[in-house]
Design an enzyme around this catalytic site. Sequence first.
Site, mmCIF file in Angstrom:
data_model
loop_
_atom_site.group_PDB
_atom_site.id
_atom_site.type_symbol
_atom_site.label_atom_id
_atom_site.label_comp_id
_atom_site.label_asym_id
_atom_site.label_seq_id
_atom_site.Cartn_x
_atom_site.Cartn_y
_atom_site.Cartn_z
ATOM 1 N N THR A 121 7.346 27.635 21.094
ATOM 2 C CA THR A 121 7.312 27.225 19.248
ATOM 3 C C THR A 121 8.825 26.427 19.156
ATOM 4 O OG1 THR A 121 5.693 28.314 19.509
ATOM 5 C CG2 THR A 121 6.571 27.457 18.116
ATOM 6 N N ARG A 154 -3.215 32.508 22.282
ATOM 7 C CA ARG A 154 -3.064 34.272 21.296
ATOM 8 C C ARG A 154 -2.841 35.372 22.121
ATOM 9 N NH1 ARG A 154 -9.079 33.828 19.518
ATOM 10 N NH2 ARG A 154 -9.337 33.466 21.057
ATOM 11 N N GLU A 155 -2.462 36.210 21.684
ATOM 12 C CA GLU A 155 -1.875 37.769 23.028
ATOM 13 C C GLU A 155 -3.188 38.039 23.321
ATOM 14 O OE1 GLU A 155 1.601 39.657 22.231
ATOM 15 O OE2 GLU A 155 2.816 37.893 22.120
ATOM 16 N N GLY A 253 -7.120 43.418 5.831
ATOM 17 C CA GLY A 253 -6.329 43.985 6.150
ATOM 18 C C GLY A 253 -4.954 44.809 5.790
ATOM 19 N N CYS A 260 4.397 35.523 16.258
ATOM 20 C CA CYS A 260 4.032 34.563 16.459
ATOM 21 C C CYS A 260 4.273 33.921 14.384
ATOM 22 C CB CYS A 260 2.855 33.843 16.641
ATOM 23 S SG CYS A 260 3.619 33.814 18.768
HETATM 24 C C1 UDX Z 1 -1.170 33.725 17.216
HETATM 25 C C2 UDX Z 1 -1.895 31.865 16.726
HETATM 26 O O1 UDX Z 1 -3.421 32.650 16.400
HETATM 27 C C3 UDX Z 1 -1.761 31.223 18.524
HETATM 28 O O2 UDX Z 1 -2.441 30.123 18.053
HETATM 29 C C4 UDX Z 1 -0.744 31.323 18.836
HETATM 30 O O3 UDX Z 1 0.008 31.126 19.605
HETATM 31 C C5 UDX Z 1 0.591 32.026 18.684
HETATM 32 O O4 UDX Z 1 0.005 33.293 17.636
HETATM 33 P P1 UDX Z 1 -1.268 36.282 18.255
HETATM 34 O O5 UDX Z 1 -0.362 36.428 17.446
HETATM 35 O O6 UDX Z 1 -1.381 36.037 19.139
HETATM 36 O O7 UDX Z 1 -1.733 34.287 18.406
HETATM 37 O O8 UDX Z 1 -2.629 37.046 17.389
HETATM 38 P P2 UDX Z 1 -3.281 36.072 16.504
HETATM 39 O O9 UDX Z 1 -5.311 37.272 16.688
HETATM 40 O O10 UDX Z 1 -3.639 35.384 15.477
HETATM 41 O O11 UDX Z 1 -3.075 37.229 15.285
HETATM 42 C C6 UDX Z 1 -1.959 37.759 14.751
HETATM 43 C C7 UDX Z 1 -2.377 38.408 13.882
HETATM 44 O O12 UDX Z 1 -3.062 38.721 12.194
HETATM 45 C C8 UDX Z 1 -2.610 39.898 13.833
HETATM 46 O O13 UDX Z 1 -1.752 41.149 13.573
HETATM 47 C C9 UDX Z 1 -3.462 40.221 13.510
HETATM 48 O O14 UDX Z 1 -3.459 41.474 13.033
HETATM 49 C C10 UDX Z 1 -3.321 39.931 12.157
HETATM 50 N N1 UDX Z 1 -4.774 38.597 11.423
HETATM 51 C C11 UDX Z 1 -6.316 38.107 12.584
HETATM 52 C C12 UDX Z 1 -5.532 39.332 10.089
HETATM 53 O O15 UDX Z 1 -4.749 40.570 9.640
HETATM 54 N N2 UDX Z 1 -6.616 39.150 9.910
HETATM 55 C C13 UDX Z 1 -7.433 38.041 10.777
HETATM 56 O O16 UDX Z 1 -8.613 37.656 9.737
HETATM 57 C C14 UDX Z 1 -6.938 37.278 11.995
#
Ligand code: UDX
Length: 435
Positions: A121, A154-155, A253, A260
Amino acid sequence: MDIAIIGSGYVGLVTGACLADVRHNVICVDNDQRKVERLQKGVIPIYEPGLEEVVHRNVSANRLRFTTSTAEGVANSQIIFIAVPTPPQPDGSVDLTYIEKVAREIAEVLKEYRVIVDKSTVPVKTGEKVAETIRRYTKSAVEFDVVSNPEFLREGCAVSDLMNPDRIVIGSNSDRALALMKKVYEPFIAPIMVTDVNSAELIKHAANSFLALKISYINAISAICEASGADVERVADGIGADKRIGRSFLNAGIGYGGSCFPKDVAAFIAISEQLGAPFTLLREVQRVNQTQLDRFIKKIKDTLWVLKDKRIAVWGLTFKPDTDDVRNSVAIDLVTQLLKEGAIVRAYDPKGVEKVEELKLCHGAHLAKSAMEAVENAEALVLATEWGEFERVDLVQVRDRMHTPLIFDGRNLFDPKTMKELGFTYFGIGRADLH
Ligand code: UDX
């Protein structure tokens, strides 16, 4: 296709393994000799569901190998993906030194036409810089193209995200490169969206910032819900039912974390300012995210009164479930603040403990071996990450083991009414506290 992936971190390793799984020949290059040696022995440095199996299968089939030599990767591949880290700098902008270094390394060994793909990125206009650097450092006039192909995995579900993407974005200003990139992605069933290089780079930052905005939006609403007695879960269902909005990423939350969203939002702000088009809305997204944790901690303090010497159990340390990644985890910030207030913290996480120890985080907290051990004699339980394991736990046993059954549910995992019936004092995010 013969493909090299430079950088065997989350994105590089998963991309390499999955491209090998669709029958390409892949060489993963990393300058960390120890990591390469371990990968060669089949040891996977990260926890990612399904990854180990895909790596082993493709190594056995001779479609995937690991090396420390960029020259070997470049010589044997038509396409070279760059998937090295792009860490944040104190001012929020991105440190592009690894990308620049790889561009120079590629240039030094470039002998015939290659497509160089930015998978990391990066801020918009990085592709132009990579091309400029390669041109400057090549020994002779070799042809090459630089393409942007952002990754949206996503992780925690990286393998399935990569194998079943919503879309594949290819930013290319050259038909020759585009034709090769289309071949790479031929085995995937997903729409391919072709753009210029700058637009592709921008899509990644814009997508992640929008998702972060969605989270901060519902978190800001959760504060209004708390102040008015409404329930944020019902509000999210109500607005999420509108197809134009959608219910996903509207889970209130204690805020978003991970490697990311915080980084990408800060980087997007920085590049927008550099370009003279400041994206000020994103500053508010950041502010709401920080406030959310502050408000939660205030709720704990207001309830427990004095935190010093209070025995507090914390469930969840990773930045989200199904990963061992604790980088930029809001759960870690939470534990750190509780410790600072003098609380006695017993934390448990199904997968994150090893990384917490490795990175020397949560110094002073006791790291429990099970969810039950963490709650033993605790005066409060704080849920910081919504692992499935916590949903299945025997709550009657939890209540009986606790000294005083108070629960602060930072991810709205539990149903308040059920918790009250079980004898807990329940505090959630943006919903009525039930005593
Ligand atoms: C993110 C993007 O989703 C992905 O497309 C990109 O390539 C990398 O960044 P990731 O960081 O792995 O992926 O996790 P993600 O599932 O998106 O969650 C990120 C954060 O947001 C977490 O801390 C999660 O707890 C939080 N989250 C997510 C919320 O607080 N509420 C939600 O509704 C969704």
